[in-house]
Design an enzyme around this catalytic site. Structure first.
Site, short mmCIF file in Angstrom:
data_model
loop_
_atom_site.label_atom_id
_atom_site.label_comp_id
_atom_site.label_asym_id
_atom_site.label_seq_id
_atom_site.Cartn_x
_atom_site.Cartn_y
_atom_site.Cartn_z
N CYS A 76 0.85 -1.20 0.00
CA CYS A 76 0.00 0.00 0.00
C CYS A 76 0.88 1.25 0.00
O CYS A 76 1.69 1.45 0.91
CB CYS A 76 -0.90 0.00 1.22
SG CYS A 76 -1.83 -1.55 1.43
N ARG B 204 -16.62 8.41 10.60
CA ARG B 204 -15.52 8.73 11.51
C ARG B 204 -14.49 9.66 10.87
O ARG B 204 -13.94 9.38 9.81
CB ARG B 204 -14.82 7.46 11.98
CG ARG B 204 -13.66 7.77 12.93
CD ARG B 204 -13.00 6.54 13.49
NE ARG B 204 -13.94 5.75 14.24
CZ ARG B 204 -14.07 4.43 14.13
NH1 ARG B 204 -13.33 3.76 13.30
NH2 ARG B 204 -14.93 3.79 14.86
N CYS C 278 -9.87 -0.46 19.31
CA CYS C 278 -9.53 -1.10 18.05
C CYS C 278 -8.08 -1.55 18.07
O CYS C 278 -7.21 -0.81 18.50
CB CYS C 278 -9.75 -0.13 16.90
SG CYS C 278 -11.40 0.60 16.92
#
Length: 346
Positions: free
Chosen positions: A60, A263, A100
């Site tokens: 990425c 978010r 998270c």
């Protein structure tokens, strides 16, 4: 006022028309949709911890954790369960209702699953919602995480299908959609959004939101990240996205996904209080907070609480977020800044 209907048949032309509305009209429309579905003065607070940092095999282009690029990131092994639980305890004290946990993997390995499942169980016992982002998930691992008590799984689509190959070549768009299907099949909630400001065209921002909104079931949580440019990654010199375009993206996401939490995620350090406030007005109602989002800077927790207070808003309290319906206690006091440097971006 008409009640917003959740649709799964958005067209490119419709999304383009929303983005091209006069700015104030768009914000008014988004704020109206937001008020129909949420308390406009509450913001859901999540904290994100990197449980395994760096050396990821994926390529990425935005990510300092990729093993393909030379960045200053330290490579860490999977954090011990006890350390993770301790960080979750600190996050809860500082007002987070959801914790998270992110690992820099293409997918979790069999040998890691017992530790991951134990983390989920122990964090859940603190009365926090649990969320993980561990890369791709097959059906079996998705069900194992659900059985351990995982509430949410984060797997971002990142960008439009058309622009995706410019950003990532080590996994396909369909791989990402398959993971979301596996998460849904296991009965977990989905957290999925993307990153804007990666050099994409406006059409790619339309395409990303279309993909998310047109999923068979819209994600319960939609993080909209603004690219954080990290030295050593291929996107370190990409042109900055205009801030008004970012606010428009938040507003259109709110209109298209009226019942999802939108978010305000990575990139908040580049946003002043006024811009963040406009994002809240446009329908953002969730933030990550803590010193780091995975590996990039995030506004300090006390600054977040001060802004929320300044706006007359409150951290959301949830009574319905686990099978046990454990009510999370939210501290109203502005807590000391977290000393951990482990928080990071989703």
């Amino acid at each position: 006022m008409e009640h917003a209907v959740v649709r799964h048949d958005w067209t490119h032309q419709e999304v383009k028309a929303l983005f091209e509305m006069p700015f104030n009209d768009l914000l008014f429309k988004a704020a109206s949709v937001h008020r129909e579905n949420f308390n406009p003065n509450e913001v859901q607070i999540s904290t994100l911890l990197s449980i395994k940092t760096g050396a990821c095999p994926e390529d990425c282009k935005y990510c300092p954790q990729s093993g393909h690029y030379k960045t200053d990131l330290d490579r860490e092994r999977l954090m011990e369960v006890e350390k993770v639980v301790e960080q979750a305890r600190v996050a809860k004290e500082k007002g987070a209702t959801r914790f998270c946990m992110g690992a820099a993997w293409s997918d979790p390995k069999e040998r890691d699953m017992p530790y991951i499942e134990k983390m989920v169980k122990e964090v859940k016992e603190l009365g926090l919602e649990t969320c993980m982002t561990l890369g791709m998930l097959d059906n079996e691992k998705a069900h194992a995480l659900k059985d351990a008590g995982l509430d949410y799984y984060n797997h971002n689509l990142d960008t439009s299908p058309e622009y995706y190959q410019q950003i990532i070549t080590t996994r396909t768009y369909q791989d990402r959609l398959n993971t979301i299907d596996n998460v849904r099949d296991a009965g977990m909630k989905v957290c999925s959004g993307g990153i804007v400001g990666m050099g994409e065209q406006a059409a790619d921002r339309f395409g990303l939101l279309m993909q998310l909104a047109n999923l068979p079931q819209q994600p319960e949580s939609v993080p909209i990240n603004m690219l954080v440019k990290v030295k050593g990654t291929p996107l370190e010199d990409v042109e900055d996205l205009d801030h008004f375009e970012f606010i428009r993206t938040i507003a259109v996401a709110r209109i298209m996904m009226p019942k999802s939490y939108v978010r305000l995620s990575a990139g908040r350090t580049a946003m002043n209080e006024q811009m963040q406030s406009m994002c809240f007005f446009a329908g953002a109602n969730s933030i990550f907070y803590g010193d780091k989002l995975l590996t990039t800077e995030n506004p300090e927790a006390d600054a977040d609480m001060m802004l929320i207070k300044k706006l007359g808003m409150n951290p959301e309290t949830r009574e319905d977020y686990s099978d046990e319906a454990v009510e999370a206690s939210l501290s109203s006091k502005v807590a000391d800044k977290a000393t951990s440097e482990l928080f990071y971006e989703a």
